[in-house]
Design an enzyme around this catalytic site. Structure first.
Site, short mmCIF file in Angstrom:
data_model
loop_
_atom_site.label_atom_id
_atom_site.label_comp_id
_atom_site.label_asym_id
_atom_site.label_seq_id
_atom_site.Cartn_x
_atom_site.Cartn_y
_atom_site.Cartn_z
N ASP A 195 -0.78 1.72 -3.81
CA ASP A 195 -2.69 0.23 -4.37
C ASP A 195 -3.84 1.09 -4.59
O ASP A 195 -4.32 0.64 -5.02
CB ASP A 195 -2.73 -0.88 -3.28
CG ASP A 195 -2.95 -0.03 -2.03
OD1 ASP A 195 -2.84 1.16 -1.56
OD2 ASP A 195 -3.86 -0.84 -1.24
N ASP A 200 -2.14 6.87 -3.79
CA ASP A 200 -1.47 6.31 -2.86
C ASP A 200 -0.93 4.64 -3.78
O ASP A 200 -0.73 4.83 -4.96
CB ASP A 200 -1.10 5.06 -1.26
CG ASP A 200 -2.26 4.33 -1.55
OD1 ASP A 200 -3.42 4.55 -1.61
OD2 ASP A 200 -2.13 3.48 -0.48
N ASP A 218 -5.32 3.21 -2.75
CA ASP A 218 -7.14 2.80 -1.88
C ASP A 218 -7.00 4.33 -1.64
O ASP A 218 -8.26 4.99 -0.58
CB ASP A 218 -7.20 2.04 -1.30
CG ASP A 218 -6.12 1.82 -0.33
OD1 ASP A 218 -5.11 2.01 -0.81
OD2 ASP A 218 -6.51 0.87 0.24
N ARG A 219 -5.96 5.36 -1.02
CA ARG A 219 -5.69 6.53 0.02
C ARG A 219 -5.93 7.65 -1.61
O ARG A 219 -5.71 7.87 -2.93
CB ARG A 219 -4.18 6.44 0.31
CG ARG A 219 -4.53 5.67 0.90
CD ARG A 219 -3.44 5.79 2.20
NE ARG A 219 -3.12 4.60 3.02
CZ ARG A 219 -2.77 5.49 4.66
NH1 ARG A 219 -1.90 6.26 4.78
NH2 ARG A 219 -2.74 4.14 5.17
N SER A 245 0.57 -1.36 0.02
CA SER A 245 0.12 0.46 -0.05
C SER A 245 0.75 1.21 0.11
O SER A 245 1.94 1.48 -0.78
CB SER A 245 -1.09 -0.14 1.11
OG SER A 245 -2.28 0.53 1.15
N HIS A 246 0.77 1.88 1.07
CA HIS A 246 1.55 3.29 0.97
C HIS A 246 2.63 3.18 1.13
O HIS A 246 3.11 4.03 1.85
CB HIS A 246 0.85 4.32 2.13
CG HIS A 246 0.94 3.86 3.43
ND1 HIS A 246 0.37 2.93 3.81
CD2 HIS A 246 1.72 4.10 4.84
CE1 HIS A 246 0.45 2.13 4.87
NE2 HIS A 246 1.40 3.22 5.53
N LYS A 298 -11.38 0.80 0.78
CA LYS A 298 -11.26 2.55 0.62
C LYS A 298 -10.70 2.12 -1.06
O LYS A 298 -10.74 1.74 -2.04
CB LYS A 298 -10.93 3.72 1.24
CG LYS A 298 -9.22 2.62 1.19
CD LYS A 298 -8.38 3.07 2.45
CE LYS A 298 -6.97 3.19 3.03
NZ LYS A 298 -6.74 2.02 3.60
#
Ligand code: VG1
Ligand code: CO
Length: 541
Positions: free
Chosen positions: A277, A275, A279-280, A111-112, A374
Protein backbone atom coordinates in the site's frame (compact mmCIF):
# COMPACT_ATOMS: atom_id res chain seq x y z
CA UNK A 1 -32.05 2.43 0.79
CA UNK A 2 -32.19 -1.30 1.34
CA UNK A 3 -31.84 -2.87 4.73
CA UNK A 4 -30.34 -6.32 4.95
CA UNK A 5 -30.60 -8.38 8.08
CA UNK A 6 -27.40 -9.94 9.33
CA UNK A 7 -25.89 -11.39 12.44
CA UNK A 8 -22.58 -10.85 14.17
CA UNK A 9 -19.57 -12.64 12.66
CA UNK A 10 -16.68 -13.63 14.92
CA UNK A 11 -13.17 -12.36 14.43
CA UNK A 12 -13.79 -8.76 13.32
CA UNK A 13 -11.39 -7.18 15.81
CA UNK A 14 -9.10 -4.66 14.10
CA UNK A 15 -5.39 -5.29 14.76
CA UNK A 16 -2.29 -3.09 14.53
CA UNK A 17 -3.62 -1.53 11.33
CA UNK A 18 -7.24 -2.27 10.48
CA UNK A 19 -8.93 -5.62 9.94
CA UNK A 20 -6.89 -8.18 7.99
CA UNK A 21 -8.13 -11.61 7.03
CA UNK A 22 -7.73 -14.19 4.34
CA UNK A 23 -9.37 -12.81 1.19
CA UNK A 24 -11.74 -15.80 1.12
CA UNK A 25 -13.04 -14.80 4.55
CA UNK A 26 -13.61 -11.21 3.44
CA UNK A 27 -15.52 -12.59 0.43
CA UNK A 28 -17.92 -14.61 2.57
CA UNK A 29 -21.50 -13.32 2.63
CA UNK A 30 -21.97 -10.26 4.86
CA UNK A 31 -18.38 -10.30 6.20
CA UNK A 32 -17.29 -7.04 4.54
CA UNK A 33 -20.75 -5.51 4.91
CA UNK A 34 -20.92 -6.19 8.66
CA UNK A 35 -17.52 -4.63 9.24
CA UNK A 36 -18.20 -1.57 7.12
CA UNK A 37 -21.61 -0.95 8.72
CA UNK A 38 -20.04 -1.35 12.17
CA UNK A 39 -17.40 1.18 11.14
CA UNK A 40 -19.94 3.69 9.85
CA UNK A 41 -21.96 3.26 13.06
CA UNK A 42 -18.85 3.63 15.23
CA UNK A 43 -18.00 7.02 13.72
CA UNK A 44 -21.52 8.30 14.33
CA UNK A 45 -22.90 7.43 10.89
CA UNK A 46 -21.92 8.90 7.55
CA UNK A 47 -25.03 10.90 6.75
CA UNK A 48 -24.09 14.02 4.82
CA UNK A 49 -20.39 13.17 5.05
CA UNK A 50 -17.63 13.09 2.47
CA UNK A 51 -15.39 10.03 2.41
CA UNK A 52 -12.27 9.01 0.52
CA UNK A 53 -12.02 5.46 -0.81
CA UNK A 54 -9.23 3.48 -2.41
CA UNK A 55 -6.71 0.75 -1.94
CA UNK A 56 -3.58 -0.95 -3.15
CA UNK A 57 -5.09 -2.73 -6.16
CA UNK A 58 -5.02 -6.16 -4.60
CA UNK A 59 -7.45 -8.95 -5.47
CA UNK A 60 -11.04 -8.16 -4.35
CA UNK A 61 -10.28 -4.45 -3.93
CA UNK A 62 -12.47 -3.27 -6.79
CA UNK A 63 -15.41 -5.46 -5.73
CA UNK A 64 -15.04 -4.31 -2.13
CA UNK A 65 -15.02 -0.67 -3.29
CA UNK A 66 -18.31 -1.25 -5.18
CA UNK A 67 -19.91 -2.71 -2.06
CA UNK A 68 -18.66 0.11 0.14
CA UNK A 69 -19.96 2.73 -2.31
CA UNK A 70 -23.42 1.14 -2.25
CA UNK A 71 -23.33 1.06 1.52
CA UNK A 72 -22.14 4.66 1.79
CA UNK A 73 -24.97 5.73 -0.52
CA UNK A 74 -27.57 3.81 1.51
CA UNK A 75 -26.14 5.27 4.72
CA UNK A 76 -26.67 8.80 3.41
CA UNK A 77 -23.12 9.86 2.56
CA UNK A 78 -22.98 13.03 0.45
CA UNK A 79 -19.86 12.28 -1.57
CA UNK A 80 -17.20 9.63 -1.94
CA UNK A 81 -13.89 10.55 -3.59
CA UNK A 82 -12.47 7.38 -5.16
CA UNK A 83 -9.09 6.85 -6.78
CA UNK A 84 -9.47 5.67 -10.38
CA UNK A 85 -9.75 1.88 -10.48
CA UNK A 86 -10.23 2.00 -6.70
CA UNK A 87 -6.50 2.73 -6.45
CA UNK A 88 -4.97 4.93 -3.79
CA UNK A 89 -1.75 4.39 -1.90
CA UNK A 90 -2.23 4.71 1.85
CA UNK A 91 -0.32 8.01 2.10
CA UNK A 92 -2.17 9.36 -0.95
CA UNK A 93 -5.49 8.48 0.71
CA UNK A 94 -4.37 10.27 3.86
CA UNK A 95 -3.42 13.30 1.78
CA UNK A 96 -6.76 13.37 -0.05
CA UNK A 97 -8.73 13.22 3.19
CA UNK A 98 -6.80 16.20 4.50
CA UNK A 99 -6.63 18.20 1.30
CA UNK A 100 -10.31 17.78 0.47
CA UNK A 101 -11.48 18.26 4.06
CA UNK A 102 -13.19 14.88 4.00
CA UNK A 103 -14.73 13.40 7.13
CA UNK A 104 -12.77 10.19 6.81
CA UNK A 105 -11.79 7.43 4.46
CA UNK A 106 -11.75 3.71 3.88
CA UNK A 107 -8.49 2.10 2.76
CA UNK A 108 -8.65 -1.33 1.15
CA UNK A 109 -5.36 -3.06 1.81
CA UNK A 110 -3.58 -5.69 3.84
CA UNK A 111 -0.45 -3.59 3.32
CA UNK A 112 2.71 -5.71 3.31
CA UNK A 113 0.78 -9.01 3.40
CA UNK A 114 0.62 -10.94 0.10
CA UNK A 115 -2.54 -10.60 -2.02
CA UNK A 116 -4.70 -12.90 -4.12
CA UNK A 117 -7.63 -15.26 -3.66
CA UNK A 118 -5.64 -17.42 -1.24
CA UNK A 119 -3.80 -14.56 0.45
CA UNK A 120 -4.83 -11.52 2.46
CA UNK A 121 -7.24 -8.60 2.27
CA UNK A 122 -7.84 -5.75 4.67
CA UNK A 123 -10.01 -2.75 5.47
CA UNK A 124 -9.00 0.26 7.53
CA UNK A 125 -10.86 3.42 8.49
CA UNK A 126 -9.04 6.75 8.69
CA UNK A 127 -10.33 9.82 10.49
CA UNK A 128 -10.74 13.40 9.30
CA UNK A 129 -7.11 14.15 10.21
CA UNK A 130 -6.12 11.60 7.57
CA UNK A 131 -4.78 9.13 10.13
CA UNK A 132 -5.81 5.62 11.17
CA UNK A 133 -8.69 5.44 13.62
CA UNK A 134 -7.40 5.49 17.21
CA UNK A 135 -7.98 2.58 19.58
CA UNK A 136 -11.07 4.21 21.06
CA UNK A 137 -12.72 4.01 17.63
CA UNK A 138 -11.41 0.59 16.61
CA UNK A 139 -12.67 -0.89 19.86
CA UNK A 140 -16.11 0.68 19.26
CA UNK A 141 -16.07 -0.82 15.76
CA UNK A 142 -15.34 -4.22 17.26
CA UNK A 143 -18.08 -3.88 19.88
CA UNK A 144 -20.51 -2.94 17.13
CA UNK A 145 -19.57 -6.01 15.02
CA UNK A 146 -20.62 -8.16 17.96
CA UNK A 147 -24.14 -6.78 18.18
CA UNK A 148 -24.93 -5.94 14.55
CA UNK A 149 -28.35 -7.03 13.22
CA UNK A 150 -28.50 -5.26 9.87
CA UNK A 151 -26.72 -3.14 7.30
CA UNK A 152 -27.76 -0.69 4.62
CA UNK A 153 -26.74 -1.28 1.01
CA UNK A 154 -28.27 0.37 -2.04
CA UNK A 155 -29.51 -1.92 -4.76
CA UNK A 156 -27.72 -0.11 -7.59
CA UNK A 157 -25.68 -1.07 -10.64
CA UNK A 158 -21.91 -1.10 -10.26
CA UNK A 159 -20.50 2.40 -10.84
CA UNK A 160 -17.81 3.14 -13.43
CA UNK A 161 -14.59 3.59 -11.46
CA UNK A 162 -12.34 3.96 -14.50
CA UNK A 163 -13.53 7.31 -15.85
CA UNK A 164 -12.48 10.51 -14.11
CA UNK A 165 -15.31 12.78 -13.03
CA UNK A 166 -18.55 12.79 -11.08
CA UNK A 167 -21.54 10.49 -11.25
CA UNK A 168 -24.54 9.90 -9.03
CA UNK A 169 -25.44 6.85 -7.02
CA UNK A 170 -28.83 7.51 -5.47
CA UNK A 171 -28.41 10.85 -3.69
CA UNK A 172 -24.66 10.43 -3.35
CA UNK A 173 -21.95 11.82 -5.64
CA UNK A 174 -19.13 9.51 -6.66
CA UNK A 175 -16.07 11.49 -7.69
CA UNK A 176 -13.40 9.47 -9.45
CA UNK A 177 -10.01 11.19 -9.21
CA UNK A 178 -6.55 10.54 -10.57
CA UNK A 179 -4.90 8.67 -7.70
CA UNK A 180 -1.43 10.10 -8.35
CA UNK A 181 -1.54 13.81 -9.17
CA UNK A 182 -2.51 15.37 -5.83
CA UNK A 183 0.09 13.27 -4.05
CA UNK A 184 2.82 14.06 -6.58
CA UNK A 185 1.96 17.77 -6.26
CA UNK A 186 2.29 17.54 -2.49
CA UNK A 187 5.76 16.04 -2.89
CA UNK A 188 6.76 19.02 -5.09
CA UNK A 189 5.93 21.34 -2.18
CA UNK A 190 8.24 19.48 0.22
CA UNK A 191 11.32 18.67 -1.87
CA UNK A 192 13.73 20.54 -4.10
CA UNK A 193 12.65 19.05 -7.42
CA UNK A 194 15.13 21.21 -9.33
CA UNK A 195 18.03 19.84 -7.31
CA UNK A 196 16.70 16.32 -7.80
CA UNK A 197 16.42 16.84 -11.56
CA UNK A 198 20.02 18.03 -11.48
CA UNK A 199 21.03 14.92 -9.60
CA UNK A 200 19.56 12.63 -12.26
CA UNK A 201 20.99 14.82 -15.05
CA UNK A 202 24.43 14.35 -13.54
CA UNK A 203 24.14 10.60 -14.10
CA UNK A 204 23.06 9.53 -10.61
CA UNK A 205 21.66 6.02 -10.89
CA UNK A 206 18.67 4.82 -8.91
CA UNK A 207 16.59 1.66 -8.78
CA UNK A 208 13.09 1.82 -7.30
CA UNK A 209 11.35 -1.52 -6.79
CA UNK A 210 7.60 -1.03 -6.47
CA UNK A 211 7.08 -4.79 -5.99
CA UNK A 212 4.09 -4.98 -8.37
CA UNK A 213 2.18 -2.91 -5.84
CA UNK A 214 0.54 0.49 -5.63
CA UNK A 215 3.55 2.83 -5.70
CA UNK A 216 4.36 1.88 -9.32
CA UNK A 217 2.30 4.65 -10.97
CA UNK A 218 3.32 7.17 -8.30
CA UNK A 219 7.02 6.34 -8.62
CA UNK A 220 6.95 6.47 -12.44
CA UNK A 221 5.22 9.86 -12.35
CA UNK A 222 7.54 11.34 -9.72
CA UNK A 223 10.95 9.85 -10.55
CA UNK A 224 10.74 9.24 -14.29
CA UNK A 225 8.24 11.88 -15.51
CA UNK A 226 8.77 14.81 -13.15
CA UNK A 227 12.40 14.28 -12.11
CA UNK A 228 13.82 12.91 -15.35
CA UNK A 229 15.20 9.62 -14.06
CA UNK A 230 15.73 7.23 -17.00
CA UNK A 231 12.76 5.11 -18.07
CA UNK A 232 12.95 1.78 -16.33
CA UNK A 233 14.33 3.28 -13.11
CA UNK A 234 11.16 1.96 -11.48
CA UNK A 235 10.81 -1.82 -11.68
CA UNK A 236 7.76 -3.99 -10.99
CA UNK A 237 5.87 -0.77 -11.66
CA UNK A 238 2.46 -2.19 -12.57
CA UNK A 239 0.19 -2.94 -9.60
CA UNK A 240 -1.11 -6.51 -9.92
CA UNK A 241 -3.94 -8.15 -7.95
CA UNK A 242 -1.55 -10.77 -6.58
CA UNK A 243 1.57 -8.56 -6.68
CA UNK A 244 2.91 -10.93 -9.31
CA UNK A 245 3.20 -13.57 -6.62
CA UNK A 246 5.66 -11.37 -4.73
CA UNK A 247 5.44 -10.71 -1.03
CA UNK A 248 5.19 -6.93 -1.16
CA UNK A 249 7.23 -6.28 1.95
CA UNK A 250 10.32 -4.11 1.34
CA UNK A 251 12.94 -5.89 3.38
CA UNK A 252 16.11 -7.78 2.44
CA UNK A 253 14.28 -11.12 2.47
CA UNK A 254 11.33 -10.23 0.25
CA UNK A 255 12.95 -7.56 -1.94
CA UNK A 256 15.76 -9.96 -2.80
CA UNK A 257 15.99 -8.95 -6.47
CA UNK A 258 16.72 -5.37 -5.47
CA UNK A 259 19.12 -6.54 -2.76
CA UNK A 260 21.05 -8.63 -5.27
CA UNK A 261 21.36 -5.68 -7.64
CA UNK A 262 22.40 -3.24 -4.92
CA UNK A 263 24.94 -5.60 -3.40
CA UNK A 264 26.31 -6.67 -6.80
CA UNK A 265 28.94 -5.24 -9.10
CA UNK A 266 28.07 -1.92 -10.81
CA UNK A 267 25.21 -1.37 -8.38
CA UNK A 268 23.24 1.87 -8.80
CA UNK A 269 24.02 4.72 -6.39
CA UNK A 270 20.72 4.42 -4.62
CA UNK A 271 18.02 1.77 -4.26
CA UNK A 272 14.62 1.72 -2.65
CA UNK A 273 11.50 -0.42 -2.37
CA UNK A 274 8.02 0.04 -0.99
CA UNK A 275 5.22 -2.23 0.18
CA UNK A 276 1.74 -3.23 -0.99
CA UNK A 277 0.00 0.00 0.00
CA UNK A 278 3.02 2.30 -0.35
CA UNK A 279 3.54 3.34 3.24
CA UNK A 280 6.74 1.37 3.88
CA UNK A 281 10.21 1.92 2.45
CA UNK A 282 13.57 0.24 2.34
CA UNK A 283 16.64 2.37 1.62
CA UNK A 284 19.85 1.05 0.09
CA UNK A 285 23.07 2.47 -1.26
CA UNK A 286 25.59 0.69 -3.48
CA UNK A 287 26.65 -2.21 -1.28
CA UNK A 288 24.87 -0.62 1.69
CA UNK A 289 21.72 -1.53 3.60
CA UNK A 290 20.20 1.18 5.82
CA UNK A 291 18.29 -0.27 8.74
CA UNK A 292 14.95 1.52 9.20
CA UNK A 293 15.82 2.71 12.69
CA UNK A 294 19.04 4.25 11.37
CA UNK A 295 17.15 5.75 8.45
CA UNK A 296 14.85 7.58 10.86
CA UNK A 297 17.86 8.91 12.75
CA UNK A 298 19.63 10.06 9.57
CA UNK A 299 16.48 11.80 8.35
CA UNK A 300 16.08 13.55 11.71
CA UNK A 301 19.69 14.74 11.63
CA UNK A 302 19.48 16.02 8.03
CA UNK A 303 15.86 17.14 7.67
CA UNK A 304 16.82 20.83 7.78
CA UNK A 305 18.54 20.37 4.39
CA UNK A 306 15.16 19.64 2.79
CA UNK A 307 12.93 22.62 1.87
CA UNK A 308 9.82 21.28 3.61
CA UNK A 309 11.73 21.03 6.91
CA UNK A 310 14.20 23.90 6.58
CA UNK A 311 13.01 25.51 9.80
CA UNK A 312 13.77 22.35 11.75
CA UNK A 313 11.63 19.68 13.29
CA UNK A 314 9.05 20.12 16.05
CA UNK A 315 9.95 16.82 17.64
CA UNK A 316 10.51 13.18 16.82
CA UNK A 317 8.55 10.04 17.70
CA UNK A 318 9.34 6.38 17.28
CA UNK A 319 7.59 3.17 18.19
CA UNK A 320 8.91 1.50 21.32
CA UNK A 321 10.62 -1.45 19.55
CA UNK A 322 12.41 0.96 17.16
CA UNK A 323 16.03 1.58 18.15
CA UNK A 324 17.02 4.63 20.13
CA UNK A 325 19.22 5.95 17.30
CA UNK A 326 16.73 8.77 16.67
CA UNK A 327 16.71 9.65 20.37
CA UNK A 328 20.40 10.52 20.17
CA UNK A 329 19.76 12.92 17.31
CA UNK A 330 16.79 14.45 19.10
CA UNK A 331 18.91 14.99 22.17
CA UNK A 332 21.66 16.66 20.15
CA UNK A 333 19.14 18.93 18.44
CA UNK A 334 17.24 19.68 21.64
CA UNK A 335 14.05 18.10 20.31
CA UNK A 336 11.35 16.26 22.25
CA UNK A 337 11.35 12.55 21.52
CA UNK A 338 8.34 10.31 22.11
CA UNK A 339 8.10 6.53 22.42
CA UNK A 340 4.77 5.06 21.33
CA UNK A 341 3.33 1.56 20.91
CA UNK A 342 3.67 -0.20 17.55
CA UNK A 343 1.29 1.10 14.87
CA UNK A 344 0.98 4.44 13.11
CA UNK A 345 -2.30 5.29 14.83
CA UNK A 346 -0.35 6.28 17.95
CA UNK A 347 1.51 9.08 16.15
CA UNK A 348 -1.61 10.96 15.05
CA UNK A 349 -2.31 12.84 18.27
CA UNK A 350 1.33 13.93 18.58
CA UNK A 351 1.34 15.30 15.03
CA UNK A 352 -2.08 16.95 15.37
CA UNK A 353 -0.92 18.64 18.57
CA UNK A 354 2.17 19.99 16.80
CA UNK A 355 4.52 18.08 19.08
CA UNK A 356 6.33 16.08 16.40
CA UNK A 357 6.99 16.38 12.70
CA UNK A 358 8.96 13.19 12.09
CA UNK A 359 7.89 9.66 13.06
CA UNK A 360 9.24 6.20 12.40
CA UNK A 361 9.02 2.51 13.07
CA UNK A 362 11.63 -0.21 12.79
CA UNK A 363 9.30 -2.02 10.39
CA UNK A 364 10.38 0.11 7.40
CA UNK A 365 7.94 2.92 8.16
CA UNK A 366 8.91 6.58 8.17
CA UNK A 367 6.82 9.68 7.71
CA UNK A 368 6.13 13.25 8.70
CA UNK A 369 3.23 15.52 9.46
CA UNK A 370 2.63 16.20 5.74
CA UNK A 371 0.07 13.35 6.02
CA UNK A 372 -1.01 11.12 8.90
CA UNK A 373 0.33 7.82 7.57
CA UNK A 374 3.82 6.56 7.07
CA UNK A 375 4.92 7.32 3.55
CA UNK A 376 7.29 5.17 1.50
CA UNK A 377 7.97 7.49 -1.46
CA UNK A 378 8.27 10.48 0.84
CA UNK A 379 11.10 8.67 2.67
CA UNK A 380 12.79 7.90 -0.66
CA UNK A 381 12.54 11.57 -1.67
CA UNK A 382 13.92 12.67 1.72
CA UNK A 383 16.99 10.51 1.16
CA UNK A 384 17.36 11.70 -2.44
CA UNK A 385 17.11 15.34 -1.40
CA UNK A 386 19.71 14.82 1.35
CA UNK A 387 22.01 13.01 -1.09
CA UNK A 388 21.62 15.86 -3.59
CA UNK A 389 22.55 18.48 -1.00
CA UNK A 390 25.34 16.63 0.77
CA UNK A 391 26.87 15.13 -2.35
CA UNK A 392 27.98 12.08 -0.38
CA UNK A 393 27.12 8.43 -0.90
CA UNK A 394 24.62 6.54 1.26
CA UNK A 395 27.51 4.63 2.84
CA UNK A 396 29.37 7.85 3.65
CA UNK A 397 26.30 9.50 5.15
CA UNK A 398 25.74 6.45 7.32
CA UNK A 399 29.33 6.18 8.53
CA UNK A 400 29.44 9.95 9.26
CA UNK A 401 26.27 9.49 11.28
CA UNK A 402 27.66 6.59 13.32
CA UNK A 403 30.92 8.45 13.93
CA UNK A 404 29.01 11.37 15.36
CA UNK A 405 26.23 9.65 17.33
CA UNK A 406 27.49 6.11 17.87
CA UNK A 407 25.68 3.12 16.45
CA UNK A 408 22.63 1.33 17.75
CA UNK A 409 23.17 -2.17 16.39
CA UNK A 410 19.72 -3.47 15.71
CA UNK A 411 17.90 -6.43 14.26
CA UNK A 412 14.41 -7.92 14.31
CA UNK A 413 13.94 -11.69 14.31
CA UNK A 414 10.52 -12.97 13.27
CA UNK A 415 9.31 -16.47 14.09
CA UNK A 416 6.34 -17.02 11.82
CA UNK A 417 3.46 -19.49 11.78
CA UNK A 418 3.76 -20.49 15.42
CA UNK A 419 0.79 -22.21 17.04
CA UNK A 420 -1.15 -19.45 18.81
CA UNK A 421 -1.31 -21.41 22.09
CA UNK A 422 2.41 -22.00 22.12
CA UNK A 423 3.25 -18.36 21.44
CA UNK A 424 0.83 -17.12 24.04
CA UNK A 425 1.97 -19.52 26.73
CA UNK A 426 5.60 -18.63 26.06
CA UNK A 427 4.89 -14.93 26.55
CA UNK A 428 2.55 -15.72 29.44
CA UNK A 429 5.44 -17.45 31.22
CA UNK A 430 7.67 -14.48 30.49
CA UNK A 431 5.03 -12.16 31.95
CA UNK A 432 4.90 -14.28 35.10
CA UNK A 433 8.63 -13.94 35.72
CA UNK A 434 9.11 -10.34 34.53
CA UNK A 435 9.15 -9.03 38.10
CA UNK A 436 11.95 -11.35 39.19
CA UNK A 437 14.36 -10.99 36.25
CA UNK A 438 16.25 -7.98 37.60
CA UNK A 439 19.82 -8.93 38.47
CA UNK A 440 19.73 -12.18 36.49
CA UNK A 441 23.08 -12.82 34.84
CA UNK A 442 23.33 -14.71 31.62
CA UNK A 443 25.69 -14.81 28.66
CA UNK A 444 27.77 -12.10 30.30
CA UNK A 445 24.79 -9.73 30.53
CA UNK A 446 22.90 -8.60 33.62
CA UNK A 447 19.20 -7.74 33.49
CA UNK A 448 18.74 -4.17 34.66
CA UNK A 449 14.96 -4.00 34.38
CA UNK A 450 12.04 -5.64 32.62
CA UNK A 451 8.43 -4.68 32.08
CA UNK A 452 5.46 -4.79 29.77
CA UNK A 453 5.15 -1.52 27.86
CA UNK A 454 2.13 0.58 28.75
CA UNK A 455 1.56 3.87 26.94
CA UNK A 456 -0.30 6.91 28.15
CA UNK A 457 -1.02 9.27 25.26
CA UNK A 458 0.32 12.66 26.36
CA UNK A 459 -2.35 14.48 24.37
CA UNK A 460 -5.62 12.77 25.29
CA UNK A 461 -4.51 10.68 28.28
CA UNK A 462 -5.72 7.39 26.77
CA UNK A 463 -3.92 4.32 28.07
CA UNK A 464 -2.78 1.35 25.95
CA UNK A 465 -1.62 -1.65 27.93
CA UNK A 466 0.23 -4.82 26.96
CA UNK A 467 2.30 -3.27 24.16
CA UNK A 468 5.32 -5.58 24.29
CA UNK A 469 7.79 -7.08 26.76
CA UNK A 470 11.02 -5.22 27.39
CA UNK A 471 14.14 -6.65 28.96
CA UNK A 472 16.88 -4.09 29.46
CA UNK A 473 20.43 -5.16 30.22
CA UNK A 474 23.07 -3.16 32.04
CA UNK A 475 25.08 -1.15 29.52
CA UNK A 476 22.12 -0.16 27.35
CA UNK A 477 21.38 -3.34 25.40
CA UNK A 478 17.82 -4.61 25.25
CA UNK A 479 15.41 -7.11 23.77
CA UNK A 480 11.73 -6.51 23.11
CA UNK A 481 9.22 -9.26 22.40
CA UNK A 482 5.66 -8.98 21.09
CA UNK A 483 3.20 -10.82 18.91
CA UNK A 484 2.29 -9.42 15.51
CA UNK A 485 -1.12 -7.80 15.15
CA UNK A 486 -1.25 -7.83 11.34
CA UNK A 487 -1.07 -11.53 10.53
CA UNK A 488 -4.13 -13.43 9.38
CA UNK A 489 -3.39 -16.89 10.72
CA UNK A 490 -1.21 -18.49 13.40
CA UNK A 491 1.06 -16.32 15.52
CA UNK A 492 4.19 -14.39 14.57
CA UNK A 493 6.62 -13.64 17.36
CA UNK A 494 8.73 -10.53 16.84
CA UNK A 495 12.00 -10.28 18.74
CA UNK A 496 13.68 -6.86 18.58
CA UNK A 497 17.36 -6.76 19.54
CA UNK A 498 19.45 -3.69 20.22
CA UNK A 499 22.94 -2.86 21.43
CA UNK A 500 24.62 0.53 21.52
CA UNK A 501 28.23 1.06 20.47
CA UNK A 502 29.47 4.59 21.28
CA UNK A 503 32.51 4.36 18.95
CA UNK A 504 34.98 5.39 17.72
CA UNK A 505 35.91 1.70 17.47
CA UNK A 506 33.57 -1.13 16.60
CA UNK A 507 31.17 0.83 14.40
CA UNK A 508 31.27 -1.39 11.34
CA UNK A 509 30.53 -4.84 12.65
CA UNK A 510 27.98 -7.24 11.25
CA UNK A 511 24.80 -6.57 13.29
CA UNK A 512 24.05 -10.27 13.88
CA UNK A 513 27.53 -10.78 15.24
CA UNK A 514 27.39 -7.61 17.37
CA UNK A 515 24.04 -8.74 18.76
CA UNK A 516 25.05 -12.37 19.39
CA UNK A 517 25.28 -12.03 23.19
CA UNK A 518 21.78 -10.52 23.36
CA UNK A 519 20.41 -13.21 21.07
CA UNK A 520 21.94 -15.85 23.35
CA UNK A 521 20.68 -14.14 26.52
CA UNK A 522 17.17 -13.98 25.06
CA UNK A 523 17.26 -17.70 24.39
CA UNK A 524 18.43 -18.33 27.95
CA UNK A 525 15.65 -16.17 29.42
CA UNK A 526 12.72 -16.97 27.11
CA UNK A 527 13.67 -20.26 25.45
CA UNK A 528 12.19 -19.46 22.04
CA UNK A 529 14.12 -22.09 20.12
CA UNK A 530 13.83 -24.64 22.90
CA UNK A 531 10.06 -24.23 23.12
CA UNK A 532 9.21 -23.88 19.46
CA UNK A 533 11.68 -26.43 18.18
CA UNK A 534 12.81 -23.90 15.58
CA UNK A 535 16.47 -23.55 14.78
CA UNK A 536 16.23 -19.85 14.05
CA UNK A 537 13.98 -17.02 12.89
CA UNK A 538 12.12 -17.13 9.56
CA UNK A 539 12.85 -13.51 8.68
CA UNK A 540 15.72 -11.35 9.88
CA UNK A 541 15.63 -7.63 9.22
C1 VG1 B 1 3.53 -4.45 11.67
C2 VG1 B 1 4.71 -3.60 12.10
C3 VG1 B 1 4.23 -2.26 12.61
C4 VG1 B 1 3.39 -1.58 11.50
C5 VG1 B 1 2.27 -2.51 11.07
C6 VG1 B 1 1.48 -1.95 9.91
O1 VG1 B 1 2.68 -4.68 12.77
O2 VG1 B 1 5.46 -4.27 13.10
O3 VG1 B 1 5.33 -1.48 12.97
O4 VG1 B 1 2.85 -0.38 11.97
O5 VG1 B 1 2.81 -3.77 10.66
O6 VG1 B 1 2.31 -1.71 8.81
P1 VG1 B 1 2.70 -6.05 13.62
O7 VG1 B 1 1.60 -5.91 14.63
O8 VG1 B 1 2.50 -7.15 12.66
O9 VG1 B 1 4.06 -6.12 14.24
V1 VG1 B 1 1.66 -1.89 7.26
O10 VG1 B 1 2.73 -1.24 6.16
O11 VG1 B 1 1.42 -3.52 7.23
O12 VG1 B 1 0.26 -1.01 7.39
CO1 CO C 1 1.90 -0.81 4.41
Amino acid sequence: MTRHTTQPIDGQKPGTSGLRKKTSIFMQPDFLENFVQATFDAVGGVTGKTLVLGGDGRYFGREAAMTILKMAAANGAARVIVGRGAWLSTPAASNLIRQRGADGGVILSASHNPGGPDEDFGVKYNMSNGGPAPESVTSTIYDRTQEITGYLKLDAPDPDLDTLGESAMGEMVIEVVDPVSAYADLMETLFDFNALRGLFESGFRMRMDSMCAITGPYAVEIFENRLGAPKGTVTHATPLPDFGGMHPDPNPTWAHELMAEMMGESAPDFGAASDGDGDRNMILGAGTYVSPSDSLAVLAANAHLVPGYKDGLKGVARSMPTSAAADRVAEALGLDCYETPTGWKFFGNLMDAGRVSLCGEESFGTGSDHVREKDGLWAVLMWLNILAVRKRSVAEILSDHFARYGRNYYSRHDYEALPVDLAESMLGDLRAKLGSLKGTQTEGLTVESSDEFCYTDPVDGSVSKGQGFRILFEGGSRVVLRLSGTGTQDATLRVYLERYAPGPDGLDRDPQEALAPIIAATEALVGIRARTGRTGPDVIT
